[in-house]
Motif scaffolding. Structure first.
Motif, PDB file in Angstrom:
ATOM      1  N   ALA A  56      -0.186  14.462 -32.506  1.00  0.00           N
ATOM      2  CA  ALA A  56      -0.064  13.930 -31.146  1.00  0.00           C
ATOM      3  C   ALA A  56      -0.512  14.971 -30.117  1.00  0.00           C
ATOM      4  N   ASN A  57      -0.209  16.246 -30.347  1.00  0.00           N
ATOM      5  CA  ASN A  57      -0.655  17.297 -29.426  1.00  0.00           C
ATOM      6  C   ASN A  57      -2.173  17.365 -29.380  1.00  0.00           C
ATOM      7  N   THR A  58      -2.800  17.336 -30.551  1.00  0.00           N
ATOM      8  CA  THR A  58      -4.260  17.388 -30.612  1.00  0.00           C
ATOM      9  C   THR A  58      -4.876  16.194 -29.904  1.00  0.00           C
ATOM     10  N   GLU A  59      -4.334  15.010 -30.160  1.00  0.00           N
ATOM     11  CA  GLU A  59      -4.881  13.810 -29.524  1.00  0.00           C
ATOM     12  C   GLU A  59      -4.645  13.826 -28.017  1.00  0.00           C
ATOM     13  N   LEU A  60      -3.495  14.340 -27.568  1.00  0.00           N
ATOM     14  CA  LEU A  60      -3.215  14.467 -26.132  1.00  0.00           C
ATOM     15  C   LEU A  60      -4.264  15.349 -25.466  1.00  0.00           C
ATOM     16  N   LEU A  61      -4.521  16.509 -26.032  1.00  0.00           N
ATOM     17  CA  LEU A  61      -5.485  17.445 -25.441  1.00  0.00           C
ATOM     18  C   LEU A  61      -6.896  16.870 -25.450  1.00  0.00           C
ATOM     19  N   ASN A  62      -7.268  16.186 -26.527  1.00  0.00           N
ATOM     20  CA  ASN A  62      -8.592  15.552 -26.587  1.00  0.00           C
ATOM     21  C   ASN A  62      -8.711  14.419 -25.574  1.00  0.00           C
ATOM     22  N   PHE A  63      -7.659  13.619 -25.441  1.00  0.00           N
ATOM     23  CA  PHE A  63      -7.645  12.519 -24.476  1.00  0.00           C
ATOM     24  C   PHE A  63      -7.806  13.049 -23.049  1.00  0.00           C
ATOM     25  N   LEU A  64      -7.055  14.092 -22.713  1.00  0.00           N
ATOM     26  CA  LEU A  64      -7.154  14.650 -21.366  1.00  0.00           C
ATOM     27  C   LEU A  64      -8.513  15.273 -21.109  1.00  0.00           C
ATOM     28  N   ARG A  65      -9.103  15.890 -22.121  1.00  0.00           N
ATOM     29  CA  ARG A  65     -10.439  16.471 -21.950  1.00  0.00           C
ATOM     30  C   ARG A  65     -11.464  15.376 -21.646  1.00  0.00           C
ATOM     31  N   LYS A  66     -11.390  14.276 -22.395  1.00  0.00           N
ATOM     32  CA  LYS A  66     -12.327  13.167 -22.173  1.00  0.00           C
ATOM     33  C   LYS A  66     -12.088  12.504 -20.811  1.00  0.00           C
ATOM     34  N   ALA A  67     -10.820  12.355 -20.441  1.00  0.00           N
ATOM     35  CA  ALA A  67     -10.483  11.654 -19.202  1.00  0.00           C
ATOM     36  C   ALA A  67     -10.775  12.471 -17.958  1.00  0.00           C
ATOM     37  N   THR A  68     -10.589  13.794 -18.036  1.00  0.00           N
ATOM     38  CA  THR A  68     -10.695  14.627 -16.843  1.00  0.00           C
ATOM     39  C   THR A  68     -11.899  15.561 -16.848  1.00  0.00           C
ATOM     40  N   GLY A  69     -12.469  15.801 -18.022  1.00  0.00           N
ATOM     41  CA  GLY A  69     -13.557  16.772 -18.124  1.00  0.00           C
ATOM     42  C   GLY A  69     -13.046  18.209 -18.133  1.00  0.00           C
ATOM     43  N   LYS A  70     -11.718  18.384 -18.178  1.00  0.00           N
ATOM     44  CA  LYS A  70     -11.105  19.711 -18.193  1.00  0.00           C
ATOM     45  C   LYS A  70     -10.407  19.934 -19.528  1.00  0.00           C
TER      46      LYS A  70
END
Length: 90
Positions: A56-70
């Motif tokens: 879940a941590n990995t998917e959270l960080l990947n999701f935020l990277r895709k959503a925000t570009g950060k």
């Protein structure tokens, strides 16, 4: 949760943040920012992955990277649902 704000508006707020607090809800139907909790002063984020072995941590960080570009990293809360994330320098 606080006031009704669109997912798009929440993502825009996240893009402009360097430090964010989140409450993660794993095992959800889809990855989505549900809203902002005024009580917890944190974004509520549903994540599809299960909360085992860091999935879940990995998917959270990947999701935020895709959503925000950060790129964010977990500062605290590695094993809990309440986390503090910081934007990583590029």
């Amino acid at each position: 949760m606080g006031s009704l704000v669109s997912s798009f508006e929440l993502i825009e707020r996240l893009k402009n943040s360097l430090i964010i607090d989140v409450v993660v809800k794993p095992n959800s139907n889809k990855n989505v920012v549900l809203g902002y909790s005024e009580d917890k002063k944190a974004y509520i984020i549903n994540i599809k992955a299960c909360a085992e072995k860091g999935k879940a941590n990995t998917e959270l960080l990947n999701f935020l990277r895709k959503a925000t570009g950060k790129r964010f990293v977990i500062k605290s809360g590695l094993r809990g649902r309440e986390k503090t994330l910081i934007a990583a320098s590029s």
